[in-house]
Structure formats: structure tokens, C-alpha cells
Scaffold this motif. Sequence first.
Motif, PDB file in Angstrom:
ATOM      1  N   HIS A   1       0.778  -1.074   0.129  1.00 36.59           N
ATOM      2  CA  HIS A   1       0.050   0.201  -0.005  1.00 36.59           C
ATOM      3  C   HIS A   1       0.795   1.073  -0.073  1.00 36.59           C
ATOM      4  O   HIS A   1       0.705   2.131   1.062  1.00 36.59           O
ATOM      5  CB  HIS A   1      -0.796  -0.035   1.443  1.00 36.59           C
ATOM      6  CG  HIS A   1      -1.587  -1.362   1.126  1.00 36.59           C
ATOM      7  ND1 HIS A   1      -3.021  -1.284   0.521  1.00 36.59           N
ATOM      8  CD2 HIS A   1      -1.658  -2.479   1.852  1.00 36.59           C
ATOM      9  CE1 HIS A   1      -3.586  -2.423   0.594  1.00 36.59           C
ATOM     10  NE2 HIS A   1      -2.815  -3.262   1.415  1.00 36.59           N
ATOM     11  N   PRO A   2       1.675   1.540  -1.145  1.00 28.87           N
ATOM     12  CA  PRO A   2       2.628   2.476  -0.945  1.00 28.87           C
ATOM     13  C   PRO A   2       1.768   3.808  -1.285  1.00 28.87           C
ATOM     14  O   PRO A   2       0.675   3.910  -1.556  1.00 28.87           O
ATOM     15  CB  PRO A   2       3.277   2.404  -2.171  1.00 28.87           C
ATOM     16  CG  PRO A   2       2.553   1.461  -3.486  1.00 28.87           C
ATOM     17  CD  PRO A   2       1.683   0.795  -2.432  1.00 28.87           C
ATOM     18  N   PRO A   3       2.337   4.879  -0.617  1.00 30.59           N
ATOM     19  CA  PRO A   3       1.578   6.341  -0.721  1.00 30.59           C
ATOM     20  C   PRO A   3       1.421   6.809  -2.410  1.00 30.59           C
ATOM     21  O   PRO A   3       2.406   6.550  -3.151  1.00 30.59           O
ATOM     22  CB  PRO A   3       2.686   7.092   0.021  1.00 30.59           C
ATOM     23  CG  PRO A   3       4.108   6.465  -0.176  1.00 30.59           C
ATOM     24  CD  PRO A   3       3.676   5.056  -0.181  1.00 30.59           C
ATOM     25  N   THR A   4       0.438   7.323  -2.371  1.00 32.80           N
ATOM     26  CA  THR A   4       0.039   8.151  -3.662  1.00 32.80           C
ATOM     27  C   THR A   4       1.168   9.481  -3.738  1.00 32.80           C
ATOM     28  O   THR A   4       1.819   9.687  -2.717  1.00 32.80           O
ATOM     29  CB  THR A   4      -1.310   8.509  -3.870  1.00 32.80           C
ATOM     30  OG1 THR A   4      -1.422   9.532  -2.787  1.00 32.80           O
ATOM     31  CG2 THR A   4      -2.187   7.434  -3.802  1.00 32.80           C
ATOM     32  N   GLU A   5       1.088  10.131  -4.932  1.00 34.86           N
ATOM     33  CA  GLU A   5       2.047  11.130  -4.888  1.00 34.86           C
ATOM     34  C   GLU A   5       1.176  12.327  -3.980  1.00 34.86           C
ATOM     35  O   GLU A   5       2.250  12.841  -3.461  1.00 34.86           O
ATOM     36  CB  GLU A   5       1.933  11.908  -6.194  1.00 34.86           C
ATOM     37  CG  GLU A   5       2.953  11.115  -7.306  1.00 34.86           C
ATOM     38  CD  GLU A   5       2.721  11.851  -8.667  1.00 34.86           C
ATOM     39  OE1 GLU A   5       2.599  13.088  -8.728  1.00 34.86           O
ATOM     40  OE2 GLU A   5       3.245  11.168  -9.614  1.00 34.86           O
ATOM     41  N   GLU A   6       0.188  12.308  -3.721  1.00 35.70           N
ATOM     42  CA  GLU A   6      -0.651  13.390  -2.839  1.00 35.70           C
ATOM     43  C   GLU A   6      -0.058  12.911  -1.381  1.00 35.70           C
ATOM     44  O   GLU A   6       0.119  13.782  -0.439  1.00 35.70           O
ATOM     45  CB  GLU A   6      -1.958  13.106  -2.991  1.00 35.70           C
ATOM     46  CG  GLU A   6      -2.891  14.349  -2.063  1.00 35.70           C
ATOM     47  CD  GLU A   6      -4.293  14.185  -2.461  1.00 35.70           C
ATOM     48  OE1 GLU A   6      -4.881  14.350  -1.383  1.00 35.70           O
ATOM     49  OE2 GLU A   6      -4.784  14.001  -3.618  1.00 35.70           O
ATOM     50  N   ASP A   7      -0.015  11.449  -1.006  1.00 39.06           N
ATOM     51  CA  ASP A   7       0.210  11.009   0.080  1.00 39.06           C
ATOM     52  C   ASP A   7       1.568  11.612   0.356  1.00 39.06           C
ATOM     53  O   ASP A   7       1.842  11.984   1.785  1.00 39.06           O
ATOM     54  CB  ASP A   7       0.043   9.427   0.243  1.00 39.06           C
ATOM     55  CG  ASP A   7      -1.512   8.838   0.164  1.00 39.06           C
ATOM     56  OD1 ASP A   7      -2.278   9.829   0.674  1.00 39.06           O
ATOM     57  OD2 ASP A   7      -1.497   7.849  -0.168  1.00 39.06           O
TER      58      ASP A   7
ATOM     59  N   HIS B   1      -0.523   4.305   1.766  1.00 42.76           N
ATOM     60  CA  HIS B   1      -1.776   5.104   1.367  1.00 42.76           C
ATOM     61  C   HIS B   1      -3.063   4.488   2.316  1.00 42.76           C
ATOM     62  O   HIS B   1      -3.332   3.567   2.527  1.00 42.76           O
ATOM     63  CB  HIS B   1      -2.210   4.476  -0.029  1.00 42.76           C
ATOM     64  CG  HIS B   1      -3.582   5.208  -0.475  1.00 42.76           C
ATOM     65  ND1 HIS B   1      -3.715   6.427  -0.893  1.00 42.76           N
ATOM     66  CD2 HIS B   1      -4.591   4.465  -0.876  1.00 42.76           C
ATOM     67  CE1 HIS B   1      -4.938   6.813  -1.285  1.00 42.76           C
ATOM     68  NE2 HIS B   1      -5.580   5.533  -1.497  1.00 42.76           N
ATOM     69  N   PHE B   2      -3.298   5.361   3.203  1.00 39.14           N
ATOM     70  CA  PHE B   2      -4.282   5.263   4.247  1.00 39.14           C
ATOM     71  C   PHE B   2      -5.418   4.684   3.916  1.00 39.14           C
ATOM     72  O   PHE B   2      -5.970   3.528   4.565  1.00 39.14           O
ATOM     73  CB  PHE B   2      -4.641   6.572   5.104  1.00 39.14           C
ATOM     74  CG  PHE B   2      -5.510   6.125   6.175  1.00 39.14           C
ATOM     75  CD1 PHE B   2      -4.874   6.111   7.546  1.00 39.14           C
ATOM     76  CD2 PHE B   2      -6.893   6.251   6.087  1.00 39.14           C
ATOM     77  CE1 PHE B   2      -5.758   5.820   8.518  1.00 39.14           C
ATOM     78  CE2 PHE B   2      -7.620   6.017   7.160  1.00 39.14           C
ATOM     79  CZ  PHE B   2      -6.962   5.944   8.626  1.00 39.14           C
ATOM     80  N   ASP B   3      -5.931   5.011   2.853  1.00 38.69           N
ATOM     81  CA  ASP B   3      -7.475   4.193   2.534  1.00 38.69           C
ATOM     82  C   ASP B   3      -7.288   2.748   2.150  1.00 38.69           C
ATOM     83  O   ASP B   3      -8.299   2.196   2.574  1.00 38.69           O
ATOM     84  CB  ASP B   3      -8.118   5.101   1.225  1.00 38.69           C
ATOM     85  CG  ASP B   3      -8.497   6.519   1.684  1.00 38.69           C
ATOM     86  OD1 ASP B   3      -8.439   6.638   2.791  1.00 38.69           O
ATOM     87  OD2 ASP B   3      -8.567   7.311   0.727  1.00 38.69           O
ATOM     88  N   THR B   4      -6.578   2.279   1.682  1.00 38.84           N
ATOM     89  CA  THR B   4      -6.065   0.986   1.410  1.00 38.84           C
ATOM     90  C   THR B   4      -5.443   0.207   2.523  1.00 38.84           C
ATOM     91  O   THR B   4      -5.567  -1.002   2.870  1.00 38.84           O
ATOM     92  CB  THR B   4      -5.512   0.561   0.070  1.00 38.84           C
ATOM     93  OG1 THR B   4      -4.148   1.237   0.043  1.00 38.84           O
ATOM     94  CG2 THR B   4      -6.291   1.053  -0.819  1.00 38.84           C
ATOM     95  N   PHE B   5      -4.369   0.880   3.205  1.00 36.80           N
ATOM     96  CA  PHE B   5      -3.661   0.260   4.130  1.00 36.80           C
ATOM     97  C   PHE B   5      -4.240  -0.111   5.541  1.00 36.80           C
ATOM     98  O   PHE B   5      -4.445  -1.012   6.363  1.00 36.80           O
ATOM     99  CB  PHE B   5      -2.274   1.062   4.510  1.00 36.80           C
ATOM    100  CG  PHE B   5      -1.449   0.508   5.487  1.00 36.80           C
ATOM    101  CD1 PHE B   5      -0.595  -0.600   5.453  1.00 36.80           C
ATOM    102  CD2 PHE B   5      -1.300   1.498   6.769  1.00 36.80           C
ATOM    103  CE1 PHE B   5       0.256  -1.131   6.300  1.00 36.80           C
ATOM    104  CE2 PHE B   5      -0.414   1.041   7.793  1.00 36.80           C
ATOM    105  CZ  PHE B   5       0.228  -0.375   7.601  1.00 36.80           C
ATOM    106  N   ALA B   6      -4.978   1.002   5.876  1.00 36.82           N
ATOM    107  CA  ALA B   6      -5.559   0.902   7.457  1.00 36.82           C
ATOM    108  C   ALA B   6      -6.683  -0.080   7.475  1.00 36.82           C
ATOM    109  O   ALA B   6      -6.458  -0.909   8.568  1.00 36.82           O
ATOM    110  CB  ALA B   6      -6.199   2.404   7.671  1.00 36.82           C
ATOM    111  N   PRO B   7      -7.470  -0.057   6.665  1.00 35.58           N
ATOM    112  CA  PRO B   7      -8.258  -1.618   6.726  1.00 35.58           C
ATOM    113  C   PRO B   7      -7.807  -3.065   6.812  1.00 35.58           C
ATOM    114  O   PRO B   7      -7.976  -3.854   7.633  1.00 35.58           O
ATOM    115  CB  PRO B   7      -9.235  -1.459   5.727  1.00 35.58           C
ATOM    116  CG  PRO B   7      -9.039  -0.175   5.048  1.00 35.58           C
ATOM    117  CD  PRO B   7      -8.030   0.331   5.355  1.00 35.58           C
TER     118      PRO B   7
END
Length: 179
Positions: free
Chosen positions: A110-116, A124-130
Motif C-alpha cells: 500500500h505505497p503512498p500516492t503522490e498526494e500522500d 496510502h491510508f485508505d487501503t492500508f488502514a483496513p
Amino acid sequence: MTSKTATNGWAALEKRLNTLPKPTSTLKLCADADVRDRYLAAKQAHARTDESLKALPADAEADAKKLLQSRAVETAAALEAATAEYDQATVTLTFQALERGQLQTLLDEHPPTEEDEEKGADFHFDTFAPELIAAASVDGMPAEYAANALKTWSLSDSDDLWAAAWSVQRRKRSDLGKG
């Protein structure tokens, strides 16, 4: 110290290290705010009474000591009743630290997006957190449920869900003493 003694010492130490439990954290969700408030008030009242009793000088008047002891018994009973009611109305979720390799694999998936990255995030919080919540859940919470909870629970509860699963990954068991 001989090599054999050192080896035996290490074997005992290794056995202890290998049996250390992984860090855990819990998240308690109470369905009834009034029950939670009564529990917290009873807990606080008992703690105050207990502190007052401990702070009472040894030469305190017998009546004062008896009054505080009586109050301590009352607050303990009230706390016991409030705890039972709270436990009945509460769901407890438990999270456990992952092995380092397992956590690193999740981070890599779940690597960070450019925005992240611009925000300084390492994932990438939205996919990593769950996925982390599900992997750390001792109760077997599926990632789909975790994702839904993060979206639909109140902001505070969803933040606490994330914090329970993430903070246990960073909990230290070590203490770097001076000798």
C-alpha cells in the motif's frame, strides 16, 4: 565465564525472549453513553476515596478513618455494579502487534500516492488502514468490515479504531537502561 556457562545462560535467556507475548491493545465501544458515564463516574469516585484513605495519617481520628473506610466499601460496591453494567453494554476489540516482516509487507502493498507523499505519509491510508486493522485484529475482523467502519463510524470512533491497530505496532517492550 566459560563458553558452556555463557551458552546455558543464553539458552535460558532465549527461551524467555521467545515466550514474551506480543504487545496488544484494546478498543472498547460502549453502546450506551449513560452506562459509560456512570462507570467512569464510579471509577473516579472510588479512586478519589481510595486515595483519601491512603493519604490519611496513621494518627487520624478513629471516626474519620471509619467514615473513609465505609465510603471506600460503598464506592467499591458501586464501581463493581457499574463495571458489570458497562461490560454488558460494551464490545471489546483486541489488536496485536504484527511481526516486522508482515507489517513491512503490508506497507509495501500500500505505497503512498503522490498526494500522500506530499503530506509526508509512508502509505496510502485508505487501503492500508483496513488491511492493517484486519491483520492486527485478534478477533478476526475482516478488512471489508474495517473499511466500512472507518467510513461509517463516528470520526472519533473510527480514529480510535485506527489508533488501536496502528499504535500497537509501535509499542515498545524495550528499555535502554544504563546498565
